[in-house]
Design a protein around this motif. Structure first.
Motif, PDB file in Angstrom:
ATOM      1  N   GLU A 149      32.166  25.424  40.060  1.00  0.00           N
ATOM      2  CA  GLU A 149      30.743  25.440  40.411  1.00  0.00           C
ATOM      3  C   GLU A 149      30.057  26.237  39.326  1.00  0.00           C
ATOM      4  OE1 GLU A 149      30.026  27.110  44.279  1.00  0.00           O
ATOM      5  OE2 GLU A 149      30.637  25.257  45.290  1.00  0.00           O
ATOM      6  N   GLY A 150      29.271  25.584  38.498  1.00  0.00           N
ATOM      7  CA  GLY A 150      28.754  26.271  37.317  1.00  0.00           C
ATOM      8  C   GLY A 150      29.902  26.431  36.344  1.00  0.00           C
ATOM      9  N   THR A 151      30.234  27.674  36.029  1.00  0.00           N
ATOM     10  CA  THR A 151      31.290  27.865  35.034  1.00  0.00           C
ATOM     11  C   THR A 151      32.631  28.229  35.651  1.00  0.00           C
ATOM     12  OG1 THR A 151      30.613  30.160  34.806  1.00  0.00           O
ATOM     13  CG2 THR A 151      29.714  28.593  33.201  1.00  0.00           C
ATOM     14  N   MET A 152      32.671  28.452  36.964  1.00  0.00           N
ATOM     15  CA  MET A 152      33.967  28.851  37.525  1.00  0.00           C
ATOM     16  C   MET A 152      34.225  28.317  38.926  1.00  0.00           C
ATOM     17  SD  MET A 152      33.461  32.853  38.422  1.00  0.00           S
ATOM     18  CE  MET A 152      32.459  33.496  37.100  1.00  0.00           C
ATOM     19  N   ILE A 153      35.521  28.307  39.268  1.00  0.00           N
ATOM     20  CA  ILE A 153      35.914  28.010  40.642  1.00  0.00           C
ATOM     21  C   ILE A 153      35.844  29.333  41.392  1.00  0.00           C
ATOM     22  CG2 ILE A 153      37.802  27.278  42.143  1.00  0.00           C
ATOM     23  CD1 ILE A 153      38.703  25.387  39.954  1.00  0.00           C
TER      24      ILE A 153
ATOM     25  N   GLU B 249      39.453  36.051  39.324  1.00  0.00           N
ATOM     26  CA  GLU B 249      40.627  36.714  39.882  1.00  0.00           C
ATOM     27  C   GLU B 249      40.672  36.603  41.406  1.00  0.00           C
ATOM     28  OE1 GLU B 249      41.204  40.502  37.973  1.00  0.00           O
ATOM     29  OE2 GLU B 249      42.794  40.953  39.429  1.00  0.00           O
ATOM     30  N   GLU B 250      39.500  36.794  42.017  1.00  0.00           N
ATOM     31  CA  GLU B 250      39.429  36.689  43.482  1.00  0.00           C
ATOM     32  C   GLU B 250      39.900  35.325  43.962  1.00  0.00           C
ATOM     33  OE1 GLU B 250      35.212  37.457  43.972  1.00  0.00           O
ATOM     34  OE2 GLU B 250      35.746  38.740  45.683  1.00  0.00           O
ATOM     35  N   ALA B 251      39.373  34.293  43.303  1.00  0.00           N
ATOM     36  CA  ALA B 251      39.720  32.928  43.706  1.00  0.00           C
ATOM     37  C   ALA B 251      41.208  32.677  43.498  1.00  0.00           C
ATOM     38  CB  ALA B 251      38.891  31.917  42.914  1.00  0.00           C
TER      39      ALA B 251
ATOM     40  N   ALA C 283      43.185  34.290  46.197  1.00  0.00           N
ATOM     41  CA  ALA C 283      43.091  33.530  47.449  1.00  0.00           C
ATOM     42  C   ALA C 283      44.002  32.308  47.378  1.00  0.00           C
ATOM     43  CB  ALA C 283      41.646  33.107  47.704  1.00  0.00           C
ATOM     44  N   LEU C 284      44.025  31.671  46.215  1.00  0.00           N
ATOM     45  CA  LEU C 284      44.875  30.491  46.053  1.00  0.00           C
ATOM     46  C   LEU C 284      46.349  30.883  46.147  1.00  0.00           C
ATOM     47  CD1 LEU C 284      44.842  27.409  45.391  1.00  0.00           C
ATOM     48  CD2 LEU C 284      45.366  28.077  43.051  1.00  0.00           C
ATOM     49  N   LEU C 285      46.647  32.061  45.621  1.00  0.00           N
ATOM     50  CA  LEU C 285      48.025  32.552  45.672  1.00  0.00           C
ATOM     51  C   LEU C 285      48.523  32.604  47.115  1.00  0.00           C
ATOM     52  CD1 LEU C 285      50.286  33.607  43.901  1.00  0.00           C
ATOM     53  CD2 LEU C 285      49.339  35.905  44.137  1.00  0.00           C
TER      54      LEU C 285
ATOM     55  N   LEU D 209      46.556  33.173  36.333  1.00  0.00           N
ATOM     56  CA  LEU D 209      47.374  34.240  36.905  1.00  0.00           C
ATOM     57  C   LEU D 209      48.857  33.814  36.934  1.00  0.00           C
ATOM     58  CD1 LEU D 209      46.379  36.937  38.172  1.00  0.00           C
ATOM     59  CD2 LEU D 209      46.578  35.838  40.414  1.00  0.00           C
ATOM     60  N   PRO D 210      49.739  34.597  36.281  1.00  0.00           N
ATOM     61  CA  PRO D 210      51.155  34.191  36.196  1.00  0.00           C
ATOM     62  C   PRO D 210      51.803  33.966  37.558  1.00  0.00           C
ATOM     63  CG  PRO D 210      50.721  36.054  34.756  1.00  0.00           C
ATOM     64  CD  PRO D 210      49.469  35.838  35.540  1.00  0.00           C
ATOM     65  N   THR D 211      51.378  34.739  38.558  1.00  0.00           N
ATOM     66  CA  THR D 211      51.979  34.558  39.883  1.00  0.00           C
ATOM     67  C   THR D 211      51.588  33.205  40.483  1.00  0.00           C
ATOM     68  OG1 THR D 211      50.156  35.943  40.625  1.00  0.00           O
ATOM     69  CG2 THR D 211      52.329  36.941  40.605  1.00  0.00           C
ATOM     70  N   VAL D 212      50.422  32.702  40.099  1.00  0.00           N
ATOM     71  CA  VAL D 212      50.014  31.360  40.545  1.00  0.00           C
ATOM     72  C   VAL D 212      50.865  30.318  39.826  1.00  0.00           C
ATOM     73  CG1 VAL D 212      48.152  29.638  40.415  1.00  0.00           C
ATOM     74  CG2 VAL D 212      47.646  31.948  41.220  1.00  0.00           C
ATOM     75  N   VAL D 213      50.967  30.488  38.505  1.00  0.00           N
ATOM     76  CA  VAL D 213      51.722  29.521  37.696  1.00  0.00           C
ATOM     77  C   VAL D 213      53.167  29.415  38.181  1.00  0.00           C
ATOM     78  CG1 VAL D 213      52.588  29.020  35.372  1.00  0.00           C
ATOM     79  CG2 VAL D 213      50.258  29.876  35.675  1.00  0.00           C
TER      80      VAL D 213
END
Ligand SMILES: [Zn+2]
Length: 340
Positions: free
Chosen positions: A89-93, A127-129, A132-134, A157-161
């Motif tokens: 949304e705009g420049t970021m999720i 980072e917040e998003a 939350a995804l994590l 974020l490496p933990t997401v990857v």
């Protein structure tokens, strides 16, 4: 579009089809690779395959969609109730988007076997998003498949990857881009090879721009590097500014200059030069290339190629793109001028 109609991307397609056959799909995938090469297209093919209604829902999945049933058509047009596509949304999720998604995927799929979620430009999650995804990835709800799409996996974020199955995408070959161009639009056949070369494996770019625009963009580079026009310094700085506005544009500029240097090198070391850039022996700017080749020696060309490589790698560290392009263009110009 089902897998069977996708040109290129053999390896990603094979991995996904195998998982479909073995019923061993991951909860989350990370599709990564350069922009505009077809990652989202493959993600949608997977979405079609998991929710295709050609077979009854309770039967084992086929490894490709039929492409014709109503579920396939709705996925194609992105109106399937279980298909979700998240864009910045705009420049970021933002976190709000991820929270809404979190709620949505707690519910069972409405019509298909899976809820299928595509996160485009996943690197734009703040980072917040990402945190939350994590949470979602740590306890993935059943019957949900997430596909994160990115051209910059190292910025996520490496933990997401680490919770996604990573699938790498590479640009299409020139032949594949040519095939697609032939299929998709009435490109002047004599221009096909040149457009495919200039688009450098990015089918998105090849389809988006018409051959004349691509070519005009390329000629602009060629002319400014050779510096025949007056007021050239201003033009050069303008060009750097124009191509610094986003990372993809900068990469395109670097690749074009790289191709230009490669052609110069070809002229230098082959007795009968054939131009890599165009695949033909007489591109429109052949004379200019020949002229430029007399003004740079092999070592200088190699040094510029190294500089391009260095800038390319540094892009990941958020260097000042405009400054980097200015320095590169000015150095090439300066070297050519000095030899004139
Ligand atoms: Zn179908």
């Amino acid at each position: 579009m089902p897998f069977k109609n996708i040109i290129g991307h053999e390896r990603p397609t094979r991995i996904l089809k195998t998982a479909l056959r073995r019923n061993s799909l991951a909860h989350a995938y990370l599709f990564y690779g350069e922009e505009g090469i077809g990652k989202r297209l493959v993600a949608k093919a997977l979405a079609q395959a998991v929710n295709c209604a050609a077979k009854p829902l309770e039967e084992h999945l086929a490894d490709d969609a039929c492409g014709e049933c109503s579920a396939c058509l709705h996925t194609e047009s992105e109106t399937h109730p279980d298909f979700v596509s998240l864009e910045p949304e705009g420049t970021m999720i933002k976190i709000g988007q991820v929270r809404a998604l979190q709620e949505q995927i707690q519910l069972k799929p409405m019509a298909g076997r899976y809820r299928f979620v595509i996160l485009n430009e996943a690197e734009t999650m703040n980072e917040e998003a990402a945190n939350a995804l994590l949470k979602v990835l740590e306890e993935p709800p059943g019957q949900t498949i997430l596909v994160l799409i990115t051209s910059q996996p190292h910025t996520i974020l490496p933990t997401v990857v680490s919770r996604c199955q990573k699938i790498r995408f590479t640009p299409l070959t020139e032949q594949q881009v040519m095939m697609l161009l032939k299929q998709k639009k009435s490109c002047d056949p004599s221009q096909l090879g040149r457009v495919a070369a200039l688009a450098m494996g990015r089918i998105g770019l090849a389809l988006e721009l018409d051959p004349k625009t691509l070519e005009a963009e390329w000629l602009k580079f060629s002319q400014i590097l050779l510096g025949d026009s007056s007021g050239d310094m201003e033009e050069l700085l303008g060009l750097a500014q124009e191509y610094a506005h986003d990372r993809e544009a900068t990469q395109r500029a670097l690749q074009w200059i790289g191709l230009w240097l490669r052609d110069l090198l070809t002229i230098k070391i082959q007795s009968k030069p054939s131009f890599v850039l165009t695949g033909s022996s007489s591109p429109p700017e052949a004379d200019e290339l020949l002229k430029a080749s007399t003004k740079l020696d092999v070592e200088e060309i190699m040094a510029f190629a190294s500089l391009i490589h260095w800038i390319w790698k540094a892009l990941a560290r958020n260097i000042n793109r405009q400054l980097a392009l200015e320095v590169l263009l000015m150095q090439i110009r300066h070297t050519i001028k000095r030899a004139s």
